[in-house]
Design a protein around this motif. Structure first.
Motif, PDB file in Angstrom:
ATOM      1  N   THR A  79       0.831  -1.200   0.000  1.00 18.42           N
ATOM      2  CA  THR A  79       0.000   0.000   0.000  1.00 18.42           C
ATOM      3  C   THR A  79       0.866   1.250   0.000  1.00 18.42           C
ATOM      4  O   THR A  79       0.600   2.204  -0.733  1.00 18.42           O
ATOM      5  N   GLU A  80       1.903   1.251   0.817  1.00 19.86           N
ATOM      6  CA  GLU A  80       2.801   2.410   0.856  1.00 19.86           C
ATOM      7  C   GLU A  80       3.510   2.604  -0.473  1.00 19.86           C
ATOM      8  O   GLU A  80       3.656   3.741  -0.945  1.00 19.86           O
ATOM      9  N   LEU A  81       3.913   1.503  -1.102  1.00 16.44           N
ATOM     10  CA  LEU A  81       4.559   1.614  -2.421  1.00 16.44           C
ATOM     11  C   LEU A  81       3.579   2.170  -3.447  1.00 16.44           C
ATOM     12  O   LEU A  81       3.953   3.000  -4.279  1.00 16.44           O
ATOM     13  N   HIS A  82       2.342   1.730  -3.392  1.00 12.97           N
ATOM     14  CA  HIS A  82       1.299   2.253  -4.276  1.00 12.97           C
ATOM     15  C   HIS A  82       1.149   3.763  -4.077  1.00 12.97           C
ATOM     16  O   HIS A  82       1.131   4.535  -5.033  1.00 12.97           O
ATOM     17  N   GLU A  83       1.074   4.191  -2.823  1.00 14.23           N
ATOM     18  CA  GLU A  83       0.884   5.611  -2.521  1.00 14.23           C
ATOM     19  C   GLU A  83       2.089   6.454  -2.919  1.00 14.23           C
ATOM     20  O   GLU A  83       1.942   7.580  -3.403  1.00 14.23           O
ATOM     21  N   GLU A  84       3.285   5.919  -2.746  1.00 14.67           N
ATOM     22  CA  GLU A  84       4.502   6.677  -3.027  1.00 14.67           C
ATOM     23  C   GLU A  84       4.845   6.736  -4.514  1.00 14.67           C
ATOM     24  O   GLU A  84       5.412   7.709  -4.978  1.00 14.67           O
ATOM     25  N   THR A  85       4.514   5.679  -5.253  1.00 17.46           N
ATOM     26  CA  THR A  85       4.896   5.623  -6.668  1.00 17.46           C
ATOM     27  C   THR A  85       3.763   5.986  -7.615  1.00 17.46           C
ATOM     28  O   THR A  85       4.020   6.297  -8.773  1.00 17.46           O
ATOM     29  N   GLY A  86       2.520   5.895  -7.130  1.00 23.01           N
ATOM     30  CA  GLY A  86       1.380   6.160  -8.003  1.00 23.01           C
ATOM     31  C   GLY A  86       1.019   4.977  -8.889  1.00 23.01           C
ATOM     32  O   GLY A  86       0.129   5.078  -9.731  1.00 23.01           O
ATOM     33  N   ILE A  87       1.681   3.849  -8.695  1.00 23.42           N
ATOM     34  CA  ILE A  87       1.357   2.635  -9.457  1.00 23.42           C
ATOM     35  C   ILE A  87       0.065   2.060  -8.887  1.00 23.42           C
ATOM     36  O   ILE A  87      -0.141   2.055  -7.671  1.00 23.42           O
ATOM     37  N   LYS A  88      -0.807   1.576  -9.772  1.00 24.37           N
ATOM     38  CA  LYS A  88      -2.076   1.009  -9.326  1.00 24.37           C
ATOM     39  C   LYS A  88      -1.827  -0.059  -8.268  1.00 24.37           C
ATOM     40  O   LYS A  88      -0.904  -0.861  -8.379  1.00 24.37           O
ATOM     41  N   ARG A  89      -2.672  -0.038  -7.255  1.00 25.76           N
ATOM     42  CA  ARG A  89      -2.530  -0.963  -6.127  1.00 25.76           C
ATOM     43  C   ARG A  89      -2.445  -2.418  -6.588  1.00 25.76           C
ATOM     44  O   ARG A  89      -1.621  -3.184  -6.105  1.00 25.76           O
ATOM     45  N   GLY A  90      -3.273  -2.799  -7.547  1.00 30.17           N
ATOM     46  CA  GLY A  90      -3.280  -4.172  -8.031  1.00 30.17           C
ATOM     47  C   GLY A  90      -2.049  -4.560  -8.828  1.00 30.17           C
ATOM     48  O   GLY A  90      -1.760  -5.743  -8.984  1.00 30.17           O
ATOM     49  N   SER A  91      -1.304  -3.592  -9.312  1.00 34.63           N
ATOM     50  CA  SER A  91      -0.101  -3.871 -10.097  1.00 34.63           C
ATOM     51  C   SER A  91       1.160  -3.974  -9.249  1.00 34.63           C
ATOM     52  O   SER A  91       2.144  -4.573  -9.669  1.00 34.63           O
ATOM     53  N   VAL A  92       1.129  -3.392  -8.068  1.00 39.82           N
ATOM     54  CA  VAL A  92       2.321  -3.368  -7.209  1.00 39.82           C
ATOM     55  C   VAL A  92       2.737  -4.787  -6.824  1.00 39.82           C
ATOM     56  O   VAL A  92       3.915  -5.142  -6.914  1.00 39.82           O
ATOM     57  N   GLY A  93       1.801  -5.612  -6.407  1.00 39.23           N
ATOM     58  CA  GLY A  93       2.112  -6.969  -5.965  1.00 39.23           C
ATOM     59  C   GLY A  93       2.761  -7.808  -7.057  1.00 39.23           C
ATOM     60  O   GLY A  93       3.739  -8.517  -6.807  1.00 39.23           O
TER      61      GLY A  93
END
Length: 105
Positions: free
Chosen positions: A42-56
């Motif tokens: 979640t933090e990576l999603h928030e910091e990078t702007g990458i869609k939450r579902g794509s981060v994993g």
């Protein structure tokens, strides 16, 4: 841009695109810039702007290549000499852009 069917058939499935601007590149760059910390997806999603579902998915592919590591919910850049060098280079370039070079006389 399409690729040839030969390249499609011959290229290993685990090939990871680390070209500048790609999601894995963005995550790796962010983790390199913050190599002294670990982050949740979640933090990576928030910091990078990458869609939450794509981060994993990006993190899993990076982990398969040995570029990141995780413990529990937290992810960090891998402990590897090559990545330590990369992180130092990223840190140096980001600090040079934030230095108060132009600020004072």
């Amino acid at each position: 841009m399409p690729i040839s069917i030969d390249r499609f058939d011959d290229e290993p499935a685990e090939v990871l695109n680390l070209q500048e601007g790609t999601q894995p590149y963005q995550i790796l760059q962010f983790l390199a810039e913050h190599s002294d910390q670990a982050f949740t997806q979640t933090e990576l999603h928030e910091e990078t702007g990458i869609k939450r579902g794509s981060v994993g998915g990006a993190l899993s592919r990076l982990e398969d290549r040995g570029l990141v590591r995780h413990r529990g919910r937290y992810w960090a850049i891998a402990e590897d000499e090559r990545l330590a060098s990369y992180a130092a280079q990223i840190g140096a370039s980001s600090s040079s852009t934030t230095d108060d070079y132009y600020g004072g006389e």
